[in-house]
Scaffold this motif. Structure first.
Motif: not given
Length: 601
Positions: A147, A224-225, A228, A92, A220-221, A144
């Protein structure tokens, strides 16, 4: 060692040298870091440019500059974040880098008109595409909750980098804003609002877009974390535990640490024949096994092969903590890894133990003094205790734990009184008080796990802090004296790190290097109980069994050491207690309370 371990050649001698640091991923990661820094510099510092393309620069729309600065800054930060994943050959990370590098090149061309910046980005993109087969590593276990860590770290980094962005345009800044004004401007800018600092010309737009890009990147990161899919760390399943217990029933007498393979926060790989297994935990990218493989020694190479294949598939760093000399020989011979003596395990032969003699005078006097103070001891199998007494012992052991974080990994089972652990041995100290405490007359607990059919291995030591000193000595002596009645012929005590260095360093004739090494160990003992555990073990006149750490490269040792300290509970990178997610419910056969032991120090 009973039986010879068959030598393996071919794939086991070649591929099983493990996920060695590949030259291409390592070079790509370094280049990715360099390009990321160049992109950040291009987006932050106005003088970092190569402006020879004046003709083309006049044609480009001037309003595109702030957008390109933000794009360059974002691409640079992301490339820095991806460098570690590229070094570990993560698929990734490779995909993200292939997308980001052209974006960074575009930003360099449009904002700074720098052909050199474009060529550097494209020069990194070429080997990424050419060697894409090198980047196949699967994801690590993750939660998660990362995050939240990303939000805190990225937020702090964005604040610091934002202060640099705000401050690198002193000649275009209107007035002389204070540090508080600049911090306020950064905070407003991260959320997309205009702050108190103003600039001349288009610099205000450049700063605003750059700060907005940092804020958007953090958001955004983090999102995403947070959303996901999770890849939770592997745990022993009921079937895994059943198979491991069957192997321990046949071969559990080989290694005193064998029963600790049944910790339920470990994962396991079995040999193709199912006659051997290696248990492990992944900590900070290190695939950490402990003790020797479980099962038939002739099947060890197959289990080791599966272990190394799993490490290679995820690009984890393989390591083994606390294996025996036999285990170390097999690991190094079959994989090409190296071994280093880590310390010694203290083992007492019950038939040779006695409190008589001058060497045991101190222990004898301490035990007699405690017994005269009114303490009594009881040594029993777990299956012989009532559920009420077990519950009281569990609660007491948890309350008497000396640290907020439970410790132990390689030499701790992590639980007391599970119905499946009926053969475990428990020694307790009791004293009648005028005012009974919350745990009745219980004052100290020692817990031992089975070591084959005729041995036990010390798991944990806990005592009431208000009890008289010497509770641990009292209970160890009681366990050794009760051992013949319980069919126990050998007792494994604590593990003493660097025991041989401590012992040789205090002898007459020790050289300056050895004395200096011993002095360092004594200094570190203030925090890690290195010398105190050695001296405590030596009281019982044990024989010493060396234990080893197996590793791939000396460059991996600091990383392995840090991962081991995390696994043992000496370094805690978990979230604050109030922010932690409630632990999942245990399996029906397990109790919710878990325990560790200071023996892993």
């Amino acid at each position: 060692m009973s039986g010879e371990v068959p030598a393996r050649t071919g794939r086991l001698r070649g591929v099983l040298r493990g996920p060695r640091p590949e030259a291409v991923p390592a070079l790509v990661a370094r280049a990715c870091t360099l390009v990321g820094l160049l992109d950040i510099a291009a987006g932050v510092f106005p003088r970092f440019r190569n402006s020879r393309m004046h003709t083309l620069a006049e044609v480009l729309p001037g309003a595109f500059g702030p957008f390109a600065a933000a794009l360059s800054l974002s691409a640079g930060v992301l490339l820095l974040l991806l460098a570690h994943g590229l070094r570990r050959r993560k698929r990734r990370a490779w995909r993200a880098a292939v997308i980001l590098l052209p974006l960074g090149a575009l930003a360099q061309f449009t904002y700074r008109h720098s052909l050199i910046g474009v060529l550097i980005s494209l020069a990194l993109l070429a080997p990424l595409l050419r060697h894409r087969s090198e980047f196949k590593a699967l994801p690590d276990p993750r939660s998660r909750w990362r995050a939240l860590a990303n939000f805190v770290l990225m937020g702090a980094g964005s604040l610091l980098l934002g202060l640099v962005i705000v401050s690198v345009h002193p000649h275009r800044m209107v007035g002389n804003p204070s540090l508080a004004d600049r911090i306020s401007h950064v905070l407003y800018g991260l959320f997309g609002f205009e702050g108190p600092v103003d600039y001349q010309g288009t610099t205000s737009w450049t700063v605003a877009f750059s700060l907005g890009a940092l804020g958007l990147l953090t958001a955004v990161t983090t999102i995403y974390l947070a959303f996901r899919p999770e890849h939770p760390a592997a745990r022993l399943t009921e079937d895994d535990e059943t198979r491991l217990r069957a192997l321990l029933d046949k071969h559990g007498g080989r290694d005193s640490l064998g029963h600790f393979a049944l910790r339920r926060d470990k994962a396991v790989v079995f040999s193709p024949s199912g006659k051997a297994a290696v248990t492990y935990r992944v900590v900070s990218g290190v695939m950490l096994a402990s003790g020797d493989p479980i099962g038939d020694v002739e099947a060890w190479p197959g289990a080791i092969e599966r272990f190394m294949d799993e490490a290679k598939a995820h690009s984890w760093t393989p390591a083994v903590m606390g294996c025996s000399e036999t285990g170390g020989e097999v690991w190094t011979r079959e994989t090409g890894l190296d071994a280093l003596e880590l310390g010694d395990e203290a083992v007492v032969k019950v038939a040779d133990f006695s409190l008589a003699g001058r060497a045991m005078r101190n222990v004898r006097q301490m035990v007699k003094r405690i017994e005269r103070a009114g303490y009594e001891t009881r040594v029993r199998r777990i299956r012989d205790l009532s559920e009420g007494e077990l519950d009281r012992i569990r609660r007491a052991a948890e309350a008497w734990r000396g640290t907020d974080t439970e410790r132990g990994f390689s030499m701790a089972l992590g639980r007391i009184g599970d119905p499946e652990d009926g053969d475990c041995l428990i020694a307790t100290a009791h004293k009648e008080d005028t005012v009974p405490g919350p745990y009745g007359d219980l004052k100290a607990v020692l817990h031992f796990v089975p070591w084959g059919t005729d041995g036990v291995s010390l798991d944990l030591m806990r005592r009431d802090r208000s009890a008289d000193p010497g509770m641990n000595e009292l209970l160890i002596v009681a366990a050794l004296q009760a051992a013949p009645r319980l069919g126990v012929a050998r007792v494994s005590l604590n593990f003493a790190m660097f025991r041989s260095a401590l012992a040789r360093g205090e002898k007459i004739g020790a050289g300056p290097v050895l004395r200096a090494w011993r002095g360092l160990l004594v200094f570190l003992s203030r925090w890690f109980q290195i010398e105190s555990l050695y001296k405590f073990n030596a009281k019982f006149r044990p024989y010493w069994e060396p234990r080893f750490v197996v590793y791939r490269s000396s460059r991996d040792l600091p990383r392995i050491g840090f991962a081991a300290m995390q696994a043992e509970g000496f370094v805690n990178l978990a979230l604050p207690h109030l922010l932690r997610r409630r632990a999942p419910a245990p399996r029906p056969c397990a109790h919710a309370v878990t325990e560790r032991d200071v023996r892993a120090a």
